[in-house]
Design a protein around this motif. Structure first.
Motif, PDB file in Angstrom:
ATOM      1  N   SER A  92     -36.707 101.819  98.437  1.00  0.00           N
ATOM      2  CA  SER A  92     -36.251 101.060  97.282  1.00  0.00           C
ATOM      3  C   SER A  92     -35.496  99.812  97.726  1.00  0.00           C
ATOM      4  O   SER A  92     -35.501  99.450  98.907  1.00  0.00           O
ATOM      5  N   GLU A  93     -34.840  99.160  96.769  1.00  0.00           N
ATOM      6  CA  GLU A  93     -34.146  97.910  97.032  1.00  0.00           C
ATOM      7  C   GLU A  93     -32.637  98.149  97.084  1.00  0.00           C
ATOM      8  O   GLU A  93     -32.084  98.792  96.191  1.00  0.00           O
ATOM      9  N   PRO A  94     -31.954  97.622  98.103  1.00  0.00           N
ATOM     10  CA  PRO A  94     -30.531  97.905  98.261  1.00  0.00           C
ATOM     11  C   PRO A  94     -29.678  97.540  97.058  1.00  0.00           C
ATOM     12  O   PRO A  94     -28.751  98.273  96.702  1.00  0.00           O
ATOM     13  N   ASP A  95     -29.987  96.406  96.398  1.00  0.00           N
ATOM     14  CA  ASP A  95     -29.165  96.019  95.255  1.00  0.00           C
ATOM     15  C   ASP A  95     -29.350  96.960  94.077  1.00  0.00           C
ATOM     16  O   ASP A  95     -28.390  97.268  93.355  1.00  0.00           O
ATOM     17  N   VAL A  96     -30.574  97.451  93.888  1.00  0.00           N
ATOM     18  CA  VAL A  96     -30.820  98.447  92.845  1.00  0.00           C
ATOM     19  C   VAL A  96     -30.067  99.735  93.173  1.00  0.00           C
ATOM     20  O   VAL A  96     -29.453 100.361  92.298  1.00  0.00           O
ATOM     21  N   THR A  97     -30.090 100.115  94.428  1.00  0.00           N
ATOM     22  CA  THR A  97     -29.393 101.332  94.855  1.00  0.00           C
ATOM     23  C   THR A  97     -27.894 101.227  94.605  1.00  0.00           C
ATOM     24  O   THR A  97     -27.274 102.171  94.098  1.00  0.00           O
ATOM     25  N   ARG A  98     -27.312 100.096  94.954  1.00  0.00           N
ATOM     26  CA  ARG A  98     -25.871  99.926  94.726  1.00  0.00           C
ATOM     27  C   ARG A  98     -25.538  99.974  93.233  1.00  0.00           C
ATOM     28  O   ARG A  98     -24.509 100.546  92.834  1.00  0.00           O
ATOM     29  N   GLU A  99     -26.394  99.389  92.420  1.00  0.00           N
ATOM     30  CA  GLU A  99     -26.188  99.430  90.968  1.00  0.00           C
ATOM     31  C   GLU A  99     -26.247 100.866  90.449  1.00  0.00           C
ATOM     32  O   GLU A  99     -25.386 101.291  89.660  1.00  0.00           O
ATOM     33  N   LEU A 100     -27.233 101.619  90.897  1.00  0.00           N
ATOM     34  CA  LEU A 100     -27.377 103.006  90.441  1.00  0.00           C
ATOM     35  C   LEU A 100     -26.243 103.881  90.956  1.00  0.00           C
ATOM     36  O   LEU A 100     -25.779 104.789  90.253  1.00  0.00           O
ATOM     37  N   ALA A 101     -25.791 103.618  92.176  1.00  0.00           N
ATOM     38  CA  ALA A 101     -24.677 104.387  92.734  1.00  0.00           C
ATOM     39  C   ALA A 101     -23.400 104.149  91.935  1.00  0.00           C
ATOM     40  O   ALA A 101     -22.619 105.083  91.676  1.00  0.00           O
ATOM     41  N   ALA A 102     -23.177 102.900  91.530  1.00  0.00           N
ATOM     42  CA  ALA A 102     -21.981 102.583  90.739  1.00  0.00           C
ATOM     43  C   ALA A 102     -22.038 103.265  89.383  1.00  0.00           C
ATOM     44  O   ALA A 102     -21.032 103.828  88.910  1.00  0.00           O
ATOM     45  N   LYS A 103     -23.188 103.232  88.732  1.00  0.00           N
ATOM     46  CA  LYS A 103     -23.334 103.884  87.427  1.00  0.00           C
ATOM     47  C   LYS A 103     -23.166 105.396  87.552  1.00  0.00           C
ATOM     48  O   LYS A 103     -22.558 106.036  86.680  1.00  0.00           O
ATOM     49  N   ALA A 104     -23.702 105.965  88.622  1.00  0.00           N
ATOM     50  CA  ALA A 104     -23.566 107.403  88.839  1.00  0.00           C
ATOM     51  C   ALA A 104     -22.104 107.780  89.025  1.00  0.00           C
ATOM     52  O   ALA A 104     -21.629 108.775  88.455  1.00  0.00           O
ATOM     53  N   ALA A 105     -21.388 106.999  89.805  1.00  0.00           N
ATOM     54  CA  ALA A 105     -19.971 107.291  90.046  1.00  0.00           C
ATOM     55  C   ALA A 105     -19.173 107.253  88.745  1.00  0.00           C
ATOM     56  O   ALA A 105     -18.297 108.102  88.509  1.00  0.00           O
ATOM     57  N   GLU A 106     -19.469 106.302  87.880  1.00  0.00           N
ATOM     58  CA  GLU A 106     -18.792 106.212  86.586  1.00  0.00           C
ATOM     59  C   GLU A 106     -19.044 107.452  85.730  1.00  0.00           C
ATOM     60  O   GLU A 106     -18.177 107.865  84.947  1.00  0.00           O
ATOM     61  N   ALA A 107     -20.224 108.042  85.894  1.00  0.00           N
ATOM     62  CA  ALA A 107     -20.603 109.204  85.088  1.00  0.00           C
ATOM     63  C   ALA A 107     -20.249 110.532  85.753  1.00  0.00           C
ATOM     64  O   ALA A 107     -20.546 111.604  85.200  1.00  0.00           O
ATOM     65  N   GLY A 108     -19.636 110.477  86.942  1.00  0.00           N
ATOM     66  CA  GLY A 108     -19.244 111.707  87.617  1.00  0.00           C
ATOM     67  C   GLY A 108     -20.321 112.320  88.483  1.00  0.00           C
ATOM     68  O   GLY A 108     -20.285 113.515  88.777  1.00  0.00           O
ATOM     69  N   HIS A 109     -21.275 111.508  88.900  1.00  0.00           N
ATOM     70  CA  HIS A 109     -22.349 111.956  89.784  1.00  0.00           C
ATOM     71  C   HIS A 109     -22.306 111.157  91.080  1.00  0.00           C
ATOM     72  O   HIS A 109     -21.527 110.209  91.203  1.00  0.00           O
ATOM     73  N   VAL A 110     -23.163 111.516  92.042  1.00  0.00           N
ATOM     74  CA  VAL A 110     -23.263 110.748  93.293  1.00  0.00           C
ATOM     75  C   VAL A 110     -24.731 110.410  93.533  1.00  0.00           C
ATOM     76  O   VAL A 110     -25.592 111.291  93.486  1.00  0.00           O
ATOM     77  N   PHE A 111     -24.995 109.134  93.786  1.00  0.00           N
ATOM     78  CA  PHE A 111     -26.344 108.663  94.073  1.00  0.00           C
ATOM     79  C   PHE A 111     -26.392 108.240  95.541  1.00  0.00           C
ATOM     80  O   PHE A 111     -25.684 107.331  95.958  1.00  0.00           O
ATOM     81  N   ILE A 112     -27.218 108.919  96.313  1.00  0.00           N
ATOM     82  CA  ILE A 112     -27.345 108.691  97.758  1.00  0.00           C
ATOM     83  C   ILE A 112     -28.711 108.081  98.048  1.00  0.00           C
ATOM     84  O   ILE A 112     -29.727 108.533  97.513  1.00  0.00           O
TER      85      ILE A 112
END
Length: 286
Positions: A92-112
């Protein structure tokens, strides 16, 4: 129970590997025919994301593109249980990954991010290499599962680092395939067979994963059955070019390699094995 979303060549192989290792797995694919194929192998299949999310707190993504990863996460995230871990093995694309990781953290999840090398055979046999981006403690918690899927894991750094590294890796693989193929043609003009050329190169500083693995396994024997396609490599090479453009880097060698892979479209369709780049151009003398 481990959830796997995406049951193509890679995802399907991971499902079978984990099942053989005694792990409980629930898989899902957007395509009904893919779900039916997995069910025919004996795998447990979820018909929708809600069913999978309700039963799994560790979920592996194996999807074709960053846009599909993003779309799946948009639907999946509201369904996730608290503390769920999403491991994205897609390229995938690093910027998309960082965006999804930030949203996951806000929701109480972890995106690796944990893209892999080794192809479907590596996934099926548990010999993949995985480069990971994300929190060290979460990655450490995944290690018992990862030992069933990988021969080596490398924690690169924060979110997006794994995908950035995978883009670099695949661009280097694409470059080495193109260069090694050209050197085969050059050596042939001097009466050096491909077999002997590989023996010499692999004893010297010019060796690479391509000369040590790809050529012996899929090119010398003309099998061309690695499970990774021209279309997928073209997509990955394009990711490197796109990333360079977005960061305003001038990478002439990257552009040249991308040009070679793009030019091969006239003779090699997207569904051809990516090692068939060796055939591009005039190889009548090899």
């Amino acid at each position: 129970m481990i959830g796997i979303i995406g049951c193509g060549a890679m995802g399907g192989s991971m499902v079978q590997r984990l099942r053989e290792q005694g792990q409980a797995v629930l898989c899902h694919d957007a395509l009904p025919e893919a779900r039916a194929r997995m069910a025919a192998t004996g795998a447990t299949v979820a018909d929708d994301l809600a069913t999978l999310a309700a039963q799994c707190t560790t979920i592996i993504l194996s999807l074709p593109t960053a846009s599909i990863v993003k779309a799946v996460m948009q639907e999946l995230q509201p369904l996730l249980q608290a503390g769920s871990i999403i491991l994205d093995t897609s390229t995938s694309e690093p910027d998309v990954t960082r965006e999804l990781a930030a949203k996951a953290a806000e929701a109480g999840h972890v995106f690796i991010d944990g893209p892999v090398s080794g192809g479907p055979n590596g996934a099926r046999n548990g010999t993949m290499t995985m480069v990971l981006g994300g929190p060290a403690d979460t990655i450490e918690s995944l290690q018992p599962m990862l030992t069933h899927l990988t021969a080596k894991t490398v924690h690169i750094g924060p979110s997006g680092s794994g995908h950035a590294t995978k883009i670099a890796n695949n661009l280097l693989c694409a470059a080495n395939l193109a260069l090694m193929s050209e050197m085969a043609r050059l050596a042939a003009t001097q009466g050096v067979s491909l077999e002997n050329l590989l023996e010499g190169v692999n004893a010297g500083s010019g060796r690479s994963g391509v000369s040590e693995v790809n050529f012996p396994l899929w090119i010398l024997n003309e099998k061309y059955n690695s499970g990774f396609t021209m279309g997928l490599m073209r997509k990955d090479v394009g990711l490197a070019v796109s990333l360079a453009e977005r960061t305003a880097l001038d990478l002439p060698a990257t552009r040249a390699i991308a040009g070679i892979w793009d030019a091969s479209r006239s003779s090699l369709p997207d569904n051809a094995d990516f090692n068939e780049i060796y055939k591009a151009g005039n190889h009548a003398d090899v």
